[in-house]
Design an enzyme around this catalytic site. Sequence first.
Site, PDB file in Angstrom:
ATOM      1  N   THR A  26       0.841  -1.194   0.000  1.00 40.29           N
ATOM      2  CA  THR A  26       0.000   0.000   0.000  1.00 40.29           C
ATOM      3  C   THR A  26       0.878   1.247   0.000  1.00 40.29           C
ATOM      4  OG1 THR A  26      -1.962   1.001   1.026  1.00 40.29           O
ATOM      5  CG2 THR A  26      -0.318   0.140   2.544  1.00 40.29           C
ATOM      6  N   ASN A  27       0.313   2.405   0.315  1.00 39.35           N
ATOM      7  CA  ASN A  27       1.094   3.645   0.378  1.00 39.35           C
ATOM      8  C   ASN A  27       0.572   4.474   1.554  1.00 39.35           C
ATOM      9  OD1 ASN A  27      -1.145   5.433  -0.672  1.00 39.35           O
ATOM     10  ND2 ASN A  27      -0.930   4.008  -2.369  1.00 39.35           N
ATOM     11  N   ALA A  28       1.184   5.616   1.767  1.00 39.31           N
ATOM     12  CA  ALA A  28       0.904   6.386   2.990  1.00 39.31           C
ATOM     13  C   ALA A  28      -0.315   7.307   2.901  1.00 39.31           C
ATOM     14  CB  ALA A  28       2.135   7.205   3.361  1.00 39.31           C
ATOM     15  N   SER A  29      -1.096   7.205   1.849  1.00 42.69           N
ATOM     16  CA  SER A  29      -2.255   8.104   1.711  1.00 42.69           C
ATOM     17  C   SER A  29      -3.221   7.955   2.892  1.00 42.69           C
ATOM     18  CB  SER A  29      -2.986   7.780   0.400  1.00 42.69           C
ATOM     19  OG  SER A  29      -4.216   8.458   0.379  1.00 42.69           O
ATOM     20  N   ALA A  96      -5.006   7.289  -3.933  1.00 40.02           N
ATOM     21  CA  ALA A  96      -3.657   6.910  -4.375  1.00 40.02           C
ATOM     22  C   ALA A  96      -3.749   5.445  -4.801  1.00 40.02           C
ATOM     23  CB  ALA A  96      -2.666   7.099  -3.246  1.00 40.02           C
TER      24      ALA A  96
END
Length: 216
Positions: A26-29, A96
């Site tokens: 995943t990502n930090a959004s 994101a």
Amino acid sequence: MESNRLHFLITAGGTREYIDPVRFITNASSGKMGFALAASAVKTGHKATLITTIKNPQFKIKNSKLKIVEVESAEQMFKAVKEHFRKCNCLIMAAAVSDYTPAEKYKIKIKKSNKNLVIKLKPTADILKWAGKNKKKNQIVVGFALEDKNLRKNADRKLKDKNLDMIIANTPAAIGSEKSTVYIKKRDKNWLILKDLDKAVIAESIIKSSILNLQF
Ligand code: CTP
């Protein structure tokens, strides 16, 4: 007022691309911008459908004009956008979305070993590009661009390549923060810069600007 009510379709959060049943990429959004956009749309009397990967109660918006659709992966988000796109006047892709997903998902939890583990990734579909290609005359499509260099040049290219009506470019500093600096551009218009403002204020400006595009 009822007849002037517009329908916003908004996406929020980073997608989860599962490697096995318990692990994902995943990502930090944080989803803050997507939620702020949905809040602003319903506050101004419009309808919003928010497709989100974030289920955090701190963002809860209580409003009967808001419908929440929870998803996890890029594939699920694409399916949900396709399902709701026809009925909306404006799609805003604030999520994101992961550009890659594991080529194969392990059905059971991967066991550790002493060897290197290689995970093959395959590209996901570009949801925004699909929407830009499939929008009707009475619909507008708004995208975001996250750029760490050549921000305006890259964002302008995305605006054209994805056939968007408006693009909001920012830098990785915007991820997870309360405030942000954004660069906004509509087709054949100059850049508008909103500097170090609360995401709720930026969201209001994006919603107002989208409504203006839908009213001529
Ligand atoms: N987006 C999308 N589907 C994807 C990837 C991105 O709809 N599979 C959308 C995002 O929601 C955002 C816009 O495309 O509104 C731009 O995302 P960004 O990550 O900045 O750019 P990419 O098009 O993914 O290109 P790159 O990562 O190479 O900059």
